[in-house]
Enzyme design. Structure first.
Site, PDB file in Angstrom:
ATOM      1  N   GLU A  85     -33.478 -28.174 -17.828  1.00 43.75           N
ATOM      2  CA  GLU A  85     -33.648 -28.459 -16.399  1.00 43.75           C
ATOM      3  C   GLU A  85     -32.931 -29.731 -15.966  1.00 43.75           C
ATOM      4  O   GLU A  85     -32.307 -29.778 -14.907  1.00 43.75           O
ATOM      5  CB  GLU A  85     -35.135 -28.544 -16.023  1.00 43.75           C
ATOM      6  CG  GLU A  85     -35.861 -27.202 -15.997  1.00 43.75           C
ATOM      7  CD  GLU A  85     -36.305 -26.722 -17.366  1.00 43.75           C
ATOM      8  OE1 GLU A  85     -36.188 -27.491 -18.346  1.00 43.75           O
ATOM      9  OE2 GLU A  85     -36.773 -25.566 -17.470  1.00 43.75           O
ATOM     10  N   HIS A  93     -48.003 -24.132 -14.727  1.00 45.69           N
ATOM     11  CA  HIS A  93     -47.149 -23.180 -14.002  1.00 45.69           C
ATOM     12  C   HIS A  93     -47.695 -22.894 -12.605  1.00 45.69           C
ATOM     13  O   HIS A  93     -47.377 -21.859 -12.020  1.00 45.69           O
ATOM     14  CB  HIS A  93     -47.050 -21.844 -14.749  1.00 45.69           C
ATOM     15  CG  HIS A  93     -46.301 -21.904 -16.042  1.00 45.69           C
ATOM     16  ND1 HIS A  93     -46.790 -22.522 -17.168  1.00 45.69           N
ATOM     17  CD2 HIS A  93     -45.076 -21.421 -16.385  1.00 45.69           C
ATOM     18  CE1 HIS A  93     -45.917 -22.403 -18.157  1.00 45.69           C
ATOM     19  NE2 HIS A  93     -44.872 -21.751 -17.709  1.00 45.69           N
TER      20      HIS A  93
END
Lengths: 331, 324
Positions: free
Chosen positions: A64, A133
């Site tokens: 990321e 998440h």
């Protein structure tokens, strides 16, 4: 069926916006994890890989920080990258490039450079994916000068706001709610832009103003129907972009109704609606209030796994109805 | 783009660049010591051969990314000394209009995409700029400078891997000056050379004497050719040493006087002057002339920067976002 009647899903609306932007401008490209043949973890990129190929719909390793940084560099060098971060929780892996680099480069360099990039990421709970998440971190981004922060609540806005974000010469964080991806609504086919920084009045009422973001907009609208049956006439306002924030329509509506309920999925402590509450309190709208400002937020806890725990962690439609009725009673 | 020992003009240019870096930083050090400069800065005195050799191997339209210790990179890529000095002196005419200071000088017109206050922060950015050139079909190369401290950041590993798998036109240049602030490379790495890490990414890794401007140029020329032809990145390690402390807070408690003076004996500028004289490229009088010209240039830069208007706070709020 006219264009105006065409309904597509929120995910399709995002994909349509990216496809139209890529057709119109060679500088626009996409990068992210599993956005190629896989089609994206939430199916958003879909067939874009087949249409535009692996150079412009660029699958990346699970890196990321690297891919957001690559987008920053590509934007500095004249491209218009769109990064997909698979879950907005994973932006934590990339925060240096978002907060220290993308947000500040234009300012630090005295205006000598621009970083026209879009970072899209799904946020929110409701899928049983638990604490890493399911977060709603929008207030973090909104707290950083130099970032624009967008939270589309409808399929139409998912397209129009994204196209505006791609045009924008600044880094724009677009937080898409994962529960909205499969919801549908009317979306014009042409490549229309919804300007960043315009609060939407989703419903107009006389008794109570509800300000909501993300998935809470549709929950607030559903609650408003129930409240209407109880004789409470509700406005629902959706800021759509946290930065820039269009506060005036909110102040005007609150001044009119005299009651305000602020609804967000994120934990209440130092949340985005705290800012809205402060803006109301700093304005003459304060003198028009018939009851104290009320916030309804997610609990100050990580999102739990079990479905009954998860739904208890964030506002649901009956919670909004109850908070609305309490506000009316207090005034 | 010529070898620093190929002809008198290039030798002179290389020497002038190294002296400009040295004299700029000495001037900055002096202004700071006398309380005439604000903030902090990181000096690269002793490391001048690395940026000079690297940038000699680049075309004018190639790009660089730089670091917190970036004055040398800016100067070697062609930045204007007066605008740099004005930035450090908090002037409106500085490169960043006083918003960035020493750690954020960029000069997009000369291909400098920016220094960076975050260790390893520029490595993903350089990789992305190289991706942009690839996507546009442009044959530009990006030279990405960073220090030995940066190779232990995740950003280094993520970005270098992206550059390698996509065979991007970027050269990763580690200026290994032996210390990440106070922490030595002997303690921070379990391998001897940074260049060994290249093997993990499937790219060439080359260690050179970073105080030898010709050696740096030669390694860089090979790496640039490889990058430009689409074969991908190289990890180039320029072994060097900073004479001054990490920043203004440094008391040099982590290294010995002997070590510092040993490296001062390997002055890259003196070494290059000796070589160009031995090669018959420049005479001692030419060298004296270069030194004198640089001194005059620096004096003019300080004088002009000092007389510029102070950075203006009136439009700070309008500086955060670019307008369409």
């Amino acid at each position: 069926m006219s264009d105006q009647d065409r309904e597509i899903s929120y995910a399709e609306a995002v994909r349509e916006a990216i496809g139209q932007a890529m057709e119109a401008d060679d500088r626009v490209f996409m990068l992210g994890e599993d956005i190629g043949v896989y089609g994206g973890a939430f199916g958003v990129s879909g067939d874009l890989f087949e249409r535009f190929g692996p150079e412009r719909v660029r699958d990346t390793p699970i890196s990321e920080l690297g891919i957001v940084g690559a987008a920053v560099g590509a934007a500095l060098a004249g491209m218009r990258p769109i990064v997909e971060i698979q879950f907005s929780d994973f932006t934590n892996q990339a925060m240096d490039q978002i907060v220290n680099q993308a947000a500040k480069i234009h300012f630090m360099l005295g205006g000598a450079a621009e970083v026209p990039m879009v970072l899209r990421a799904p946020l929110g709970s409701g899928t049983g994916a638990a604490a890493q998440h399911s977060q709603s971190l929008e207030a973090w981004f909104a707290h950083v000068p130099g970032l624009k922060v967008v939270m589309p609540a409808t399929a139409e806005d998912a397209k129009g706001l994204l196209l505006a974000a791609i045009d924008d010469p600044n880094p724009v964080i677009v937080l898409e709610h994962k529960l909205l991806y499969r919801t549908s609504g009317p979306v014009p086919e042409e490549a229309f832009r919804t300007p960043l920084g315009q609060t939407a009045v989703r419903r107009e009422g006389a008794d109570l103003t509800i300000v909501a973001t993300g998935v809470m907009v549709s929950r607030a609208l559903e609650a408003a129907e129930t409240l209407a049956r109880d004789g409470v006439d509700v406005s629902v306002l959706d800021p759509r972009t946290l930065t820039p924030l269009d506060i005036e329509p909110i102040l005007a509506d609150v001044s009119r109704t005299g009651r305000v309920l602020l609804v967000q999925e994120a934990p209440g402590h130092v949340g985005f609606t705290s800012e809205i509450a402060a803006r109301i309190a700093e304005s003459p709208a304060l003198y028009r209030l018939l009851a104290p400002i009320r916030r309804l937020s997610g609990l100050d806890i990580p999102i739990p796994y079990a479905p009954q725990l998860e739904s208890a962690a964030v506002p649901q439609v009956p919670d909004i109805v109850e908070a609305g009725l309490t506000l009316i009673k207090e005034s | 783009m010529a070898h620093p020992l190929s002809d008198p003009a290039t030798a002179r240019q290389a020497l002038a660049t190294m002296w400009e870096i040295r004299r700029f930083e000495e001037a900055v050090d002096d202004l700071f010591a006398r309380g005439l400069m604000h903030g902090t800065m990181h000096l690269s005195i002793g490391q001048e051969a690395s940026p000079t050799g690297v940038c000699l191997a680049l075309r004018d339209d190639d790009a660089i990314t730089s670091t917190h210790r970036g004055h040398g990179h800016c100067i070697a890529k062609g930045a204007d000394l007066t605008r740099m000095m004005a930035e450090l002196l908090a002037k409106e005419t500085g490169y960043c209009r006083g918003r960035g200071g020493s750690m954020h000088i960029a000069d997009v017109d000369t291909g400098n995409l920016g220094a960076n206050g975050i260790v390893a922060g520029g490595i993903p950015i350089a990789t992305g700029a190289a991706l942009a050139y690839r996507l546009r079909g442009d044959d530009k190369v990006v030279a990405c400078f960073f220090g030995d401290g940066a190779v232990n950041e995740g950003a280094f590993h993520e970005a270098v891997n992206l550059g390698a798998i996509w065979k991007l036109p970027v050269v990763y240049i580690c200026e290994n000056n032996k210390y990440g602030m106070s922490f030595s490379t002997e303690k921070s790495m379990a391998v001897e050379n940074v260049a060994e890490k290249a093997a993990g990414y499937g790219m060439p890794g080359v260690t050179v004497d970073g105080n030898d401007v010709a050696a740096v140029y030669e390694a860089m020329e090979t790496a640039v050719a490889r990058a430009r032809s689409g074969e991908g990145p190289t990890l180039l390690e320029n072994v060097t040493y900073r004479w001054k402390g990490h920043s203004k807070s440094d008391k040099n408690l982590y290294r010995t006087r002997d070590e510092i003076s040993e490296w001062q004996g390997r002055d890259p500028i003196v070494a290059f002057e000796t070589r160009v004289v031995e090669a018959g490229l420049l005479g001692r009088d030419d060298i004296a002339a270069v030194r004198d010209e640089v001194v005059q240039k620096l004096r003019a830069a300080v004088r002009e920067a000092n007389s510029a208007p102070d950075a203006d706070p009136s439009d700070l709020l309008d500086s955060v976002y670019a307008s369409a």
